[in-house]
Design an enzyme around this catalytic site. Structure first.
Site, PDB file in Angstrom:
ATOM      1  N   HIS A 292       0.848  -1.195   0.000  1.00  0.00           N
ATOM      2  CA  HIS A 292       0.000   0.000   0.000  1.00  0.00           C
ATOM      3  C   HIS A 292       0.881   1.242   0.000  1.00  0.00           C
ATOM      4  CE1 HIS A 292      -3.250   2.795   1.088  1.00  0.00           C
ATOM      5  NE2 HIS A 292      -4.067   1.838   0.679  1.00  0.00           N
ATOM      6  N   ASP A 340      -7.903  -4.748  -0.815  1.00  0.00           N
ATOM      7  CA  ASP A 340      -8.342  -5.388  -2.055  1.00  0.00           C
ATOM      8  C   ASP A 340      -8.167  -6.904  -1.979  1.00  0.00           C
ATOM      9  OD1 ASP A 340      -8.965  -2.933  -3.417  1.00  0.00           O
ATOM     10  OD2 ASP A 340      -6.809  -2.587  -3.569  1.00  0.00           O
TER      11      ASP A 340
END
Length: 389
Positions: A292, A340
């Site tokens: 991320h 995700d």
């Protein structure tokens, strides 16, 4: 006081001369006419130095976005100062929505979904081809609901909250099969997660699982879709248009499609975890659903959702795949599961289609988009106009 010519200012700031005059029109710089008879303008050196120090992206009119809604840092996520992990465990999506919209805590009733609005949403989305994604249906339904609402231009906070409640209630009910909607209307309760579940999965709903996902994804600071929402709100677009602008940004493959990419990666990894990893590494790609830009060692949203999945026996096969991938990764190098990946695992565990994660994200993030719109409505209009060099 020392003054600089237009050319000198341009060189000092590293921009074109035309941009210097754009800064004047935006209120960044003040020009004064030359007194030596030559053409052009002069600029106070101390004012130019101040612009150079703070950067040309800053505007006197307050173009920077300051939000009280969400804080990210130290691998944590907080809504109005409340840890999102605790909120996902103790509050419904409806309650978290009101926390973000108004700052008020407390349980909330299910969001309303008038039958005529649900019928409208179903009618307009029924005209879409079979190839249309669930999120395509969401976009069309949002536009239709806005067109049918004569009071959509009331931007007072109370009116926006009522609009958002009905918008979200209608969306989740319109996506669900009519038979499922009928069953839900006769059952106790009717929260967002329970109402949305039949549109996504043929399996029975694990209590609270989708509610937790909706809470975890409700807001995430100034993500690209949220910035799009705030820009629309700065022009005083009504809430339906704000959500439509955000959905447009969400449609980009670098944003909303991320969970679909993670879904396909896990599908390959279920057959051969190492092979699926090797194939993407050989292509020079990152592993979908891992790492991320903000978090360093863990995504708190993924940590919560994956922990909930580990409690469900039916999720054990896909969690074994996730663990097989994790065994070959190093969190110290930023190789940790993100939201995700967690959505993709949820989708695999319960037989959801590949675009279900994007739909969950869109419904959840509508809460944040509306919250940011409410904040932006309180700011001067048209303030979010970046400068062009």
């Amino acid at each position: 006081m020392a003054y600089l010519s237009t050319g000198e200012v341009a060189r000092r700031l590293g921009v074109k001369p035309e941009t210097v005059y754009a800064y004047v029109s935006r209120g960044l710089l003040t020009s004064v006419p030359r007194r030596d008879g030559r053409r052009g303008s002069l600029f106070a050196e101390d004012e130019v130095a101040a612009v150079a120090e703070r950067g040309p992206h800053r505007r006197r009119s307050g173009g920077d976005i300051h939000t009280e809604l969400t804080r990210l840092g130290d691998d944590g996520l907080f809504y109005r100062g409340r840890d999102v992990a605790g909120l996902a465990a103790t509050m419904t999506p409806e309650a978290v929505a009101h926390l973000l919209w108004t700052g008020e805590e407390g349980e909330r009733s299910p969001f309303p979904a008038p039958a005529e609005r649900v019928a409208l949403a179903r009618a307009v989305t029924s005209a879409l081809p079979d190839s249309a994604r669930l999120t395509d249906r969401v976009r069309v339904a949002v536009v239709a609901m806005g067109a049918a609402d004569p009071l959509r231009f009331d931007l007072s906070t109370g009116a926006v909250v009522r609009t958002a409640e009905q918008l979200m209630g209608v969306l989740v009910d319109a996506l669900a099969p009519p038979s499922a909607l009928s069953a839900l209307s006769n059952a106790a309760g009717g929260g967002l997660g329970r109402r949305l579940w039949p549109a996504l999965s043929p399996y029975p709903e694990p209590p609270g699982l989708l509610d937790a996902a909706l809470v975890l994804l409700a807001d995430h600071g100034l993500a690209v879709s949220t910035v799009a929402a705030r820009v629309a709100a700065s022009a005083r677009a009504h809430p339906y248009a704000v959500v439509s602008a955000a959905l447009g940004a969400l449609d980009g493959h670098y944003h909303g499609a991320a969970s679909g990419l993670a879904y396909r990666f896990l599908a390959d990894a279920r057959r051969d975890p190492v092979g699926a990893m090797s194939e993407r590494m050989r292509a020079g790609e990152g592993l979908p659903g891992f790492g991320h830009r903000i978090y360093r060692r863990r995504d708190p949203r993924a940590s919560v959702l994956l922990a909930l999945l580990r409690e469900r026996p039916e999720a054990a096969p896909i969690m074994a795949t996730v663990d097989a991938v994790l065994d070959n990764l190093d969190p110290d190098r930023g190789q940790f599961p993100n939201a995700d990946l967690a959505l993709a695992a949820l989708m695999h565990a319960y037989g959801m289609p590949a675009d279900a994660g994007e739909t969950i994200f869109a419904v959840a993030r509508t809460v944040g988009w509306v919250a940011h719109a409410i904040e932006e409505y309180a700011e001067p209009p048209l303030r979010l106009r970046p400068l062009a060099d």
